[in-house]
Scaffold this motif. Structure first.
Motif, PDB file in Angstrom:
ATOM      1  N   ALA A  62     -41.476  -0.855 -34.945  1.00 53.32           N
ATOM      2  CA  ALA A  62     -42.291  -1.783 -35.736  1.00 53.32           C
ATOM      3  C   ALA A  62     -42.049  -1.577 -37.227  1.00 53.32           C
ATOM      4  CB  ALA A  62     -43.767  -1.590 -35.407  1.00 53.32           C
ATOM      5  N   PHE A  63     -41.980  -0.323 -37.656  1.00 52.53           N
ATOM      6  CA  PHE A  63     -41.722  -0.034 -39.071  1.00 52.53           C
ATOM      7  C   PHE A  63     -40.346  -0.539 -39.490  1.00 52.53           C
ATOM      8  CE2 PHE A  63     -39.751   3.117 -42.022  1.00 52.53           C
ATOM      9  CZ  PHE A  63     -40.422   2.717 -43.169  1.00 52.53           C
ATOM     10  N   ASP A  64     -39.356  -0.311 -38.646  1.00 50.94           N
ATOM     11  CA  ASP A  64     -38.004  -0.754 -38.958  1.00 50.94           C
ATOM     12  C   ASP A  64     -37.960  -2.279 -39.100  1.00 50.94           C
ATOM     13  OD1 ASP A  64     -35.067  -0.332 -39.162  1.00 50.94           O
ATOM     14  OD2 ASP A  64     -35.026  -1.381 -37.242  1.00 50.94           O
ATOM     15  N   HIS A  65     -38.691  -2.984 -38.231  1.00 55.30           N
ATOM     16  CA  HIS A  65     -38.719  -4.443 -38.318  1.00 55.30           C
ATOM     17  C   HIS A  65     -39.366  -4.896 -39.630  1.00 55.30           C
ATOM     18  CE1 HIS A  65     -38.582  -8.508 -36.595  1.00 55.30           C
ATOM     19  NE2 HIS A  65     -39.728  -8.693 -37.227  1.00 55.30           N
ATOM     20  N   GLY A  81     -54.007  -1.183 -40.909  1.00 60.65           N
ATOM     21  CA  GLY A  81     -54.568  -2.153 -39.973  1.00 60.65           C
ATOM     22  C   GLY A  81     -54.237  -1.849 -38.536  1.00 60.65           C
ATOM     23  N   GLY A  82     -53.621  -0.697 -38.266  1.00 61.77           N
ATOM     24  CA  GLY A  82     -53.368  -0.324 -36.885  1.00 61.77           C
ATOM     25  C   GLY A  82     -51.941  -0.524 -36.416  1.00 61.77           C
ATOM     26  N   LEU A  83     -50.965  -0.077 -37.205  1.00 64.13           N
ATOM     27  CA  LEU A  83     -49.584  -0.127 -36.731  1.00 64.13           C
ATOM     28  C   LEU A  83     -49.436   0.706 -35.453  1.00 64.13           C
ATOM     29  CD1 LEU A  83     -46.859  -1.378 -37.656  1.00 64.13           C
ATOM     30  CD2 LEU A  83     -46.305   0.842 -38.626  1.00 64.13           C
ATOM     31  N   SER A  84     -50.181   1.812 -35.382  1.00 66.54           N
ATOM     32  CA  SER A  84     -50.170   2.649 -34.181  1.00 66.54           C
ATOM     33  C   SER A  84     -50.777   1.895 -33.006  1.00 66.54           C
ATOM     34  CB  SER A  84     -50.968   3.937 -34.433  1.00 66.54           C
ATOM     35  OG  SER A  84     -51.127   4.661 -33.230  1.00 66.54           O
ATOM     36  N   ARG A  85     -50.075   1.905 -31.883  1.00 70.16           N
ATOM     37  CA  ARG A  85     -50.546   1.176 -30.697  1.00 70.16           C
ATOM     38  C   ARG A  85     -51.901   1.678 -30.211  1.00 70.16           C
ATOM     39  NH1 ARG A  85     -45.747  -1.080 -27.380  1.00 70.16           N
ATOM     40  NH2 ARG A  85     -44.125  -1.185 -28.957  1.00 70.16           N
ATOM     41  N   SER A  86     -52.169   2.965 -30.433  1.00 67.26           N
ATOM     42  CA  SER A  86     -53.424   3.519 -29.939  1.00 67.26           C
ATOM     43  C   SER A  86     -54.635   2.947 -30.670  1.00 67.26           C
ATOM     44  CB  SER A  86     -53.419   5.049 -30.072  1.00 67.26           C
ATOM     45  OG  SER A  86     -53.274   5.448 -31.423  1.00 67.26           O
ATOM     46  N   TYR A  87     -54.441   2.307 -31.817  1.00 68.96           N
ATOM     47  CA  TYR A  87     -55.540   1.716 -32.575  1.00 68.96           C
ATOM     48  C   TYR A  87     -55.728   0.221 -32.303  1.00 68.96           C
ATOM     49  CZ  TYR A  87     -55.943   5.795 -35.698  1.00 68.96           C
ATOM     50  OH  TYR A  87     -56.157   7.037 -36.215  1.00 68.96           O
ATOM     51  N   PHE A 141     -46.154  -5.362 -32.167  1.00 66.41           N
ATOM     52  CA  PHE A 141     -44.704  -5.382 -31.962  1.00 66.41           C
ATOM     53  C   PHE A 141     -44.407  -4.707 -30.633  1.00 66.41           C
ATOM     54  CE2 PHE A 141     -40.344  -3.829 -32.623  1.00 66.41           C
ATOM     55  CZ  PHE A 141     -39.747  -4.955 -33.168  1.00 66.41           C
ATOM     56  N   THR A 142     -43.721  -5.414 -29.751  1.00 64.36           N
ATOM     57  CA  THR A 142     -43.442  -4.840 -28.433  1.00 64.36           C
ATOM     58  C   THR A 142     -42.293  -3.846 -28.522  1.00 64.36           C
ATOM     59  OG1 THR A 142     -42.092  -6.806 -27.981  1.00 64.36           O
ATOM     60  CG2 THR A 142     -44.350  -6.782 -27.141  1.00 64.36           C
ATOM     61  N   ASN A 143     -41.098  -4.369 -28.709  1.00 62.34           N
ATOM     62  CA  ASN A 143     -39.947  -3.489 -28.899  1.00 62.34           C
ATOM     63  C   ASN A 143     -38.821  -4.284 -29.539  1.00 62.34           C
ATOM     64  OD1 ASN A 143     -38.137  -4.634 -26.703  1.00 62.34           O
ATOM     65  ND2 ASN A 143     -39.879  -3.946 -25.459  1.00 62.34           N
TER      66      ASN A 143
END
Length: 624
Positions: free
Chosen positions: A39-42, A536-542, A568-570
């Protein structure tokens, strides 16, 4: 007649004055990446939506929406998409001309010298000619066509387009600010740091999770135990084993020997599916490192009474049958895993625990890749940053309820506000310089930054790890936030904080650390726009709590814009289905006139350099 030395100074003064009249380049702010590399790379590749906006500006009248998306994704992922292209010569030339147009547009804010330095060596001369194409319709039309024709004839078009795509990504954003928490939860913080190390211009405001990894490398045993526990909790043991070369076999053997099935300690949902064996290992290790953590933390609390954390020592309050803990009242214990706790000496490590944790510390400090990453964080990372009138930090400035800064005494001196953060920063540098010391104040202070009341990174009264694991009553789980998180809604308070750091009231405070729960109606814009929260919750756990997948912030010559991102899925699915992740943009600050370089921090530095050169010219005239 101007002398040669003065002519050189004169030329540079003219150059510095001209640069100050260019539009301010774009700053990109991201936060709380938490190991979510794809997600960060995108987000880096699409410039938080900037590339799509520029393509719409340039080709909105000539390309369909689908064609614009295709061009966007070719710029984002040229490595994959160019392999798919089966184009004839005419189409290759059209594509190259489109990419050159975008590259020229995105580089227009920069000096020719800066652009030249960014050009790939293999195509530098050709690209410079194409980017500064003043008379293509007349004298040089055949010249430019010949360049494209030869690139195609030599089968270099895919490589040339790829280099152009990377160049556009480079030009869209001039400088990146990372507001902390690169590590933990997600699977690939190491890849994020590798990516950051390749960027030409960035700074990092360290987060509480970054501090755990730095503290572990610096010799803090309680930081190491916390870091290992969290890695097991989120099923990220492969990061340690494969990413940093840490051998966990002895720790796994220890945990199998002393711990048993415990449903509460199975790893949380991870991106990559874990085998049954991996889940079991993580479950057992999390129990082992949790108990070791509590024991090691107690040793720091006992030798540092100034930390005022005695209430976080709880193991001695467990009754002999290990079923109840007596705090302010008695609470039945759940998920118990107290096998290695000696009721007569609850904070003493067993000989096996001591051997295991010391071996892991030796491995951590011997990891070449981790050392490179920690050194990079030390070089680029600070606890706060002042940039173009804005104040950047991960968490908070510890405050009293009335808005005054909280004062904390360490040694024989009291610190508050900016001085407190500078003191923490000094401790961090001292500990990095002496990683062989494990119980010095500087190293203990890194652990305090993780969970102490005075920490600008933690921002709470106390960390309730024990209660969350072992007590069912959720009232005991509540972690009281510092008053800062209430006060930051008030514009006058934010101006007070800015002033304490020597910044004008027209500046902005930019924070990460606390996920904005959009689903519950929370907003990232606070205090009439004076403070912005971009976690805002880039981490999936959030994301089940926040409802989105993170905010990023863009600041350019026209103002500041918040971008909200979809989950972001993958990478593979994004490319195959052309799924972008910027869902909504919101203008936060609109400038009535474009900001120029001369109005930025760089402009101030250029003005100083210009004044210095003018003084040298005067001195040389007087000497003659």
């Amino acid at each position: 007649m101007i002398e040669a030395d003065n002519l050189a100074h004169l030329t540079e003064i003219i150059n510095l004055a001209a640069i100050q009249q260019l539009p301010k380049a774009t700053e990109h702010f991201v936060s709380d990446l938490h190991g979510e590399y794809d997600a960060f790379d995108h987000i880096l590749r699409n410039g938080s939506g900037s590339i799509r906006e520029k393509i719409d500006t340039l080709f909105g009248d000539t390309l369909s929406a689908a064609e614009q998306t295709e061009l966007c994704f070719l710029i984002y992922y040229p490595e994959e998409l160019l392999q798919e292209k089966q184009l004839d010569d005419s189409d290759w030339q059209t594509l190259m001309e489109q990419l050159v147009t975008v590259a020229r547009f995105t580089s227009s804010k920069y000096t020719r010298s800066k652009v030249r330095k960014a050009l790939p060596t293999a195509f530098a001369y050709i690209l410079e000619e194409l980017l500064y194409q003043y008379d293509a319709d007349f004298n040089k039309e055949a010249y430019y066509n010949a360049i494209f024709e030869q690139i195609i004839a030599l089968d270099a078009a895919p490589l040339f387009c790829q280099e152009l795509a990377f160049l556009i990504q480079r030009f869209v954003v001039d400088h990146l600010h990372v507001l902390g928490d690169i590590y933990d939860r997600g699977p690939a913080p190491d890849k994020i740091i590798d990516r950051l190390m390749a960027l030409p211009s960035l700074d990092i405001q360290l987060g509480n999770h970054d501090i755990l990894w730095i503290g572990s490398f610096c010799g803090s045993l309680p930081c190491l135990a916390n870091m290992l526990r969290i890695a097991a909790r989120y099923g990220n043991l492969s990061l340690l084993q494969d990413g940093y070369g840490i051998d966990l076999s002895e720790a796994i053997a220890f945990s199998r020997k002393h711990y048993t099935e415990n449903q509460a300690f199975y790893p949380r949902h991870t991106v990559d599916a874990l085998s049954a064996e991996q889940q079991e290992e993580a479950m057992l290790l999390q129990q082992a490192f949790t108990i070791i953590q509590f024991k090691l933390e107690a040793s720091v609390i006992q030798r540092r009474p100034e930390f005022d954390m005695q209430d976080r020592m709880l193991l001695h309050l467990i009754d002999a049958n290990r079923q109840t803990i007596h705090m302010n009242q008695g609470y039945p214990l759940i998920n118990a895993c107290f096998q290695t706790i000696d009721h007569t000496a609850p904070y003493r490590l067993t000989s096996e625990e001591e051997t295991m944790i010391n071996d892991l510390m030796t491995q951590i400090q011997a990891s070449i890749r981790l050392k490179q990453h920690v050194q990079f964080l030390a070089e680029k990372g600070t606890l706060f940053q002042q940039a173009n009138g804005n104040l950047l930090f991960h968490g908070c400035i510890p405050c009293q309820e009335n808005g005054d800064f909280l004062a904390f005494t360490f040694g024989d001196k009291s610190y508050q506000g900016k001085d407190l953060l500078l003191f923490f920063q000094d401790c961090l540098l001292q500990s990095l310089a002496t990683p062989h010391l494990q119980d010095d104040l500087a190293t203990d202070m890194i652990w305090y930054l993780w969970c102490g009341e005075g920490s600008s990174l933690f921002g709470k009264k106390a960390m309730k790890t024990f209660e969350r694991y072992f007590i069912a009553d959720s009232v005991t789980h509540q972690e009281q936030k510092n008053a800062y998180y209430r006060l930051r809604e008030n514009e006058a308070f934010c101006c007070h904080v800015l002033a304490a750091f020597g910044l004008p009231a027209t500046g902005h405070i930019i924070n990460g650390h606390t996920p904005v729960k959009v689903r519950k109606g929370e907003t990232p814009i606070k205090a009439n726009g004076r403070l912005l929260v971009i976690d805002g919750g880039l981490s999936r756990s959030y994301q089940s709590v926040t409802g989105i997948a993170g905010y990023t912030l863009l600041s350019n010559s026209f103002g500041m814009t918040l971008a909200a991102h979809q989950p972001f899925t993958n990478r593979q699915r994004a490319i195959e289905e052309r799924i972008d992740i910027v869902s909504k943009k919101r203008l936060v600050v609109r400038q009535s006139e474009r900001i120029l370089v001369g109005q930025t921090d760089i402009g101030v530095q250029l003005q100083k350099e210009s004044l210095s050169l003018k003084n040298k010219m005067k001195q040389q005239r007087h000497q003659r």
